[in-house]
Design an enzyme around this catalytic site. Structure first.
Site, PDB file in Angstrom:
ATOM      1  CB  SER A 337      -0.920   0.000   1.226  1.00 13.07           C
ATOM      2  OG  SER A 337      -1.852   1.058   1.159  1.00 13.07           O
ATOM      3  CD  GLU A 338      -0.927   3.443  -3.615  1.00 11.70           C
ATOM      4  OE1 GLU A 338      -1.636   4.152  -4.345  1.00 11.70           O
ATOM      5  OE2 GLU A 338      -1.350   2.441  -2.992  1.00 11.70           O
ATOM      6  CG  ASN A 339      -1.044   3.956   3.459  1.00 11.31           C
ATOM      7  OD1 ASN A 339      -1.231   3.067   2.642  1.00 11.31           O
ATOM      8  ND2 ASN A 339      -1.557   3.882   4.669  1.00 11.31           N
ATOM      9  N   GLY A 340       2.674   3.097   2.972  1.00  7.88           N
ATOM     10  CA  GLY A 340       3.767   2.559   3.770  1.00  7.88           C
ATOM     11  C   GLY A 340       3.565   1.197   4.370  1.00  7.88           C
ATOM     12  CB  SER A 379       5.599   3.420  -0.078  1.00  7.83           C
ATOM     13  OG  SER A 379       4.604   2.670  -0.723  1.00  7.83           O
TER      14      SER A 379
END
Length: 510
Positions: A337-340, A379
């Protein structure tokens, strides 16, 4: 050789004094928000951590609302929270006059101010946003990025300011300088340098060392490293040594002031694991819902076949996030997930949701065994470099040559989020689109050329719809599978792009 007694005594004494000075350093904790915001004035670039409602420094932001002397702010943040929450409050008061963000989302205040010409908005791919801030923190003035090549970002056509009716664009973005490295195009991105950074951490010692919990690291760590003045809002203030050195995410050297958080944590979108009988496409719903769910269910089930055992994959909002629950037995996928998050698990059970554990869609999630957590800049580094082998996302339109449009249409610009970064390395990351074959007005979504602003050029390798599966081969569209309840005539009628039919055309099997 043994050192003289005086030399040994001097060194020992010096080390003791250094240790004493370090372990008894002046506390950076302030007691009031007025102290925290002392010296913060107008005409500043404000960096704000957080993603959705996760990790947002609300205590500090609330104290800035209508504070005399804080005006004409350029705010740098992935988004602006929700109406009445987070930075959205400073938009309402008119204190923020420009936003540098990747996504407007469902924030009606943000959208209205943008589309009625009351603020400037510099839309920036989410990965570029994180990297521009990281570059500024590292003293690097600019860098080259593959995100946005061939799009309005490169061409300088992103609307920065509209007229009061939202009909004319008064100001557009700056065209990017293009260079070729290794046969690929890259765009020059200038670093962002902040005057003030506000971030939120779960645990902070009095020297300023920070530890972020769960996925709340997001933009907080990189923002905190950047500005001339960094103010940290701490959920828990502890003594030096209570955070292990190897657990420090943001070293105290970057932090100037610490204030106790007094605002509750919140969740934007609650998602829970569902019983099997309530899964997509199952019975027990009204006919209108069942027809729509049946289409989505077909797409999701077919999309689940794209995963191979051991795949590292990033899934977009909506249908792609549902595909993993239909994985064949024995197939294990690591979701990013892009938020980490790397190793994202299922939605939580009711009562087990965690505001520090959300995905890129701001939904509650869990972690799978072996998961890891990091900041947004890390990320997107693994995304752009091609370490993520598969990305699956939705689309508004796809062109026969593989062009993708999925972030904006006339009168409805939400921002590109992380999509431009996700499709920026198609040579290493396979891009699969899942979408209904036609839109709500029965207009084809597969075209010879996209009519909406592009997310990426020639990046899509496969399209999965409720009617068919297409591959993009040498920039040409090939029909490889067809739904059992459809026909070649229907697919042709609802596809506005030329395509060829594979000699091995198959019926979609679930």
């Amino acid at each position: 050789m043994k050192l003289p007694t005086f030399t040994r005594f001097y060194r020992s004494s010096l080390l003791q004094r250094c240790f004493y000075a370090t372990s008894n350093g002046k506390s950076k904790v302030v007691q009031t928000t007025d102290e925290a915001l002392e010296g913060v004035g107008s005409n500043i670039t404000l960096l704000s951590g957080g993603f959705g409602l996760s990790g947002v420094p609300d205590t500090i932001i609330n104290a800035m609302v209508n504070k005399p002397g804080i005006q004409n702010v350029t705010a740098v943040s992935n988004n602006a929270g929700l109406d009445g929450r987070g930075l959205s409050q400073l938009l309402t008061t008119g204190q923020i006059t420009k936003m540098v963000s990747s996504y407007i989302g469902s924030n009606k205040t943000f959208e209205k101010l943008y589309l009625t010409g009351q603020i400037d908005v510099e839309l920036t791919p989410q990965g570029n946003l994180a990297e521009r801030v990281r570059a500024g923190a590292a003293g690097i003035p600019a860098y080259y990025s593959p995100a946005g090549v061939g799009t309005w970002l490169e061409e300088g056509k992103l609307p920065v300011r509209y007229d009061s009716k939202g009909e004319q664009v008064l100001k557009t973005s700056t065209p990017r300088e293009v260079r070729v490295f290794g046969g690929r195009k890259f765009l020059l991105e200038e670093a962002i340098v902040g005057d003030v950074a506000i971030v939120k951490a779960h645990k902070v010692d009095t020297m300023g060392n920070c530890w972020f919990r769960g996925a709340a690291n997001n933009f907080n760590s990189v923002m905190g490293r950047n500005a001339k003045l960094t103010i940290v809002e701490a959920e828990n203030i502890v003594q030096p040594g209570e955070i292990k050195p190897e657990d420090v995410h943001l070293p105290g050297i970057y932090v100037d002031r610490i204030i106790q958080s007094t605002t509750p944590k919140d969740i934007e979108i609650f998602k829970f694991s569902e019983p099997e009988e309530q899964a997509e496409g199952e019975q027990g719903k009204d006919n209108a819902q069942s027809a729509s769910d049946l289409k989505r269910g077909k797409i999701v089930r077919r999309a689940s076949q794209e995963f191979q055992d051991g795949t590292f994959a990033n899934l977009g909002i909506g249908m792609p996030t549902l595909a993993p629950k239909y994985l064949p037995e024995g197939v294990h996928v690591t979701l990013q997930s892009e938020n980490g998050i790397l190793g994202m698990g299922a939605y939580p059970k009711r009562g087990e949701e965690d505001p520090d554990m959300i995905n890129a869609g701001k939904e509650t999630v869990t972690l799978a065994p072996g998961a890891s957590l990091f900041g947004s800049e890390e990320s997107f580094a693994m995304i752009r470099s091609g370490k993520i082998e598969l990305t699956m996302l939705g689309a508004l339109q796809v062109a026969a040559n593989g062009d993708l449009a999925n972030w904006g249409l006339p009168g409805r610009v939400k921002g590109m989020g992380g999509a431009m970064d996700l499709v920026s390395n198609p040579a290493n990351t396979r891009v699969v689109v899942t979408m209904e074959h036609v839109d709500k007005k029965n207009r084809p979504k597969i075209l010879d050329e996209c009519q909406f602003p592009l997310t990426g050029q020639k990046c899509v390798s496969r399209i999965i719809t409720d009617l068919a599966v297409f591959d993009v081969i040498d920039e040409k569209l090939v029909l490889i599978e067809i739904d059992a309840e459809s026909s070649l005539e229907e697919v042709t009628a609802k596809t506005a792009a030329k395509f060829t039919v594979s000699p091995d055309l198959k019926t979609i099997a679930f």
